[in-house]
Design a protein around this motif. Structure first.
Motif, PDB file in Angstrom:
ATOM      1  N   LYS A 122       0.833  -1.205   0.000  1.00  0.00           N
ATOM      2  CA  LYS A 122       0.000   0.000   0.000  1.00  0.00           C
ATOM      3  C   LYS A 122       0.871   1.260   0.000  1.00  0.00           C
ATOM      4  O   LYS A 122       0.633   2.190  -0.773  1.00  0.00           O
ATOM      5  N   GLU A 123       1.870   1.270   0.869  1.00  0.00           N
ATOM      6  CA  GLU A 123       2.764   2.421   0.930  1.00  0.00           C
ATOM      7  C   GLU A 123       3.614   2.539  -0.335  1.00  0.00           C
ATOM      8  O   GLU A 123       3.920   3.631  -0.794  1.00  0.00           O
ATOM      9  N   TRP A 137       1.592   4.250  -2.953  1.00  0.00           N
ATOM     10  CA  TRP A 137       1.502   5.687  -2.689  1.00  0.00           C
ATOM     11  C   TRP A 137       2.807   6.386  -3.043  1.00  0.00           C
ATOM     12  O   TRP A 137       2.811   7.456  -3.666  1.00  0.00           O
TER      13      TRP A 137
END
Length: 76
Positions: free
Chosen positions: A17-18, A21
């Motif tokens: 997820k990071e 991003w």
């Protein structure tokens, strides 16, 4: 900038997820930099065109004054 994107893709210990991003932010920064560079290029073009227009206006003023002088000389 592309080197940073590839470097981020190579990192394996960042959660997915990071990572997504971070990649989005890096790609966004890359696009913004390209836009900034294009705006700077366009600004330089506009400045050059403005300078050329100023020079042409001065040339025309000088030519106009010269013609006025010749007409006045003929009238006398």
């Amino acid at each position: 900038m592309n080197e940073r994107i590839e470097w981020l893709k190579g990192l394996s210990y960042i959660p997915q997820k990071e990572m997504g991003w971070l990649l989005e932010q890096a790609e966004l920064a890359d696009k913004q930099q390209a836009i900034i560079e294009e705006h700077q290029r366009q600004q330089e073009v506009a400045v050059n065109q403005f300078r050329q227009a100023q020079e042409e206006m001065q040339r025309l003023r000088d030519e106009n004054e010269e013609l006025k002088s010749k007409v006045e000389e003929q009238d006398n």
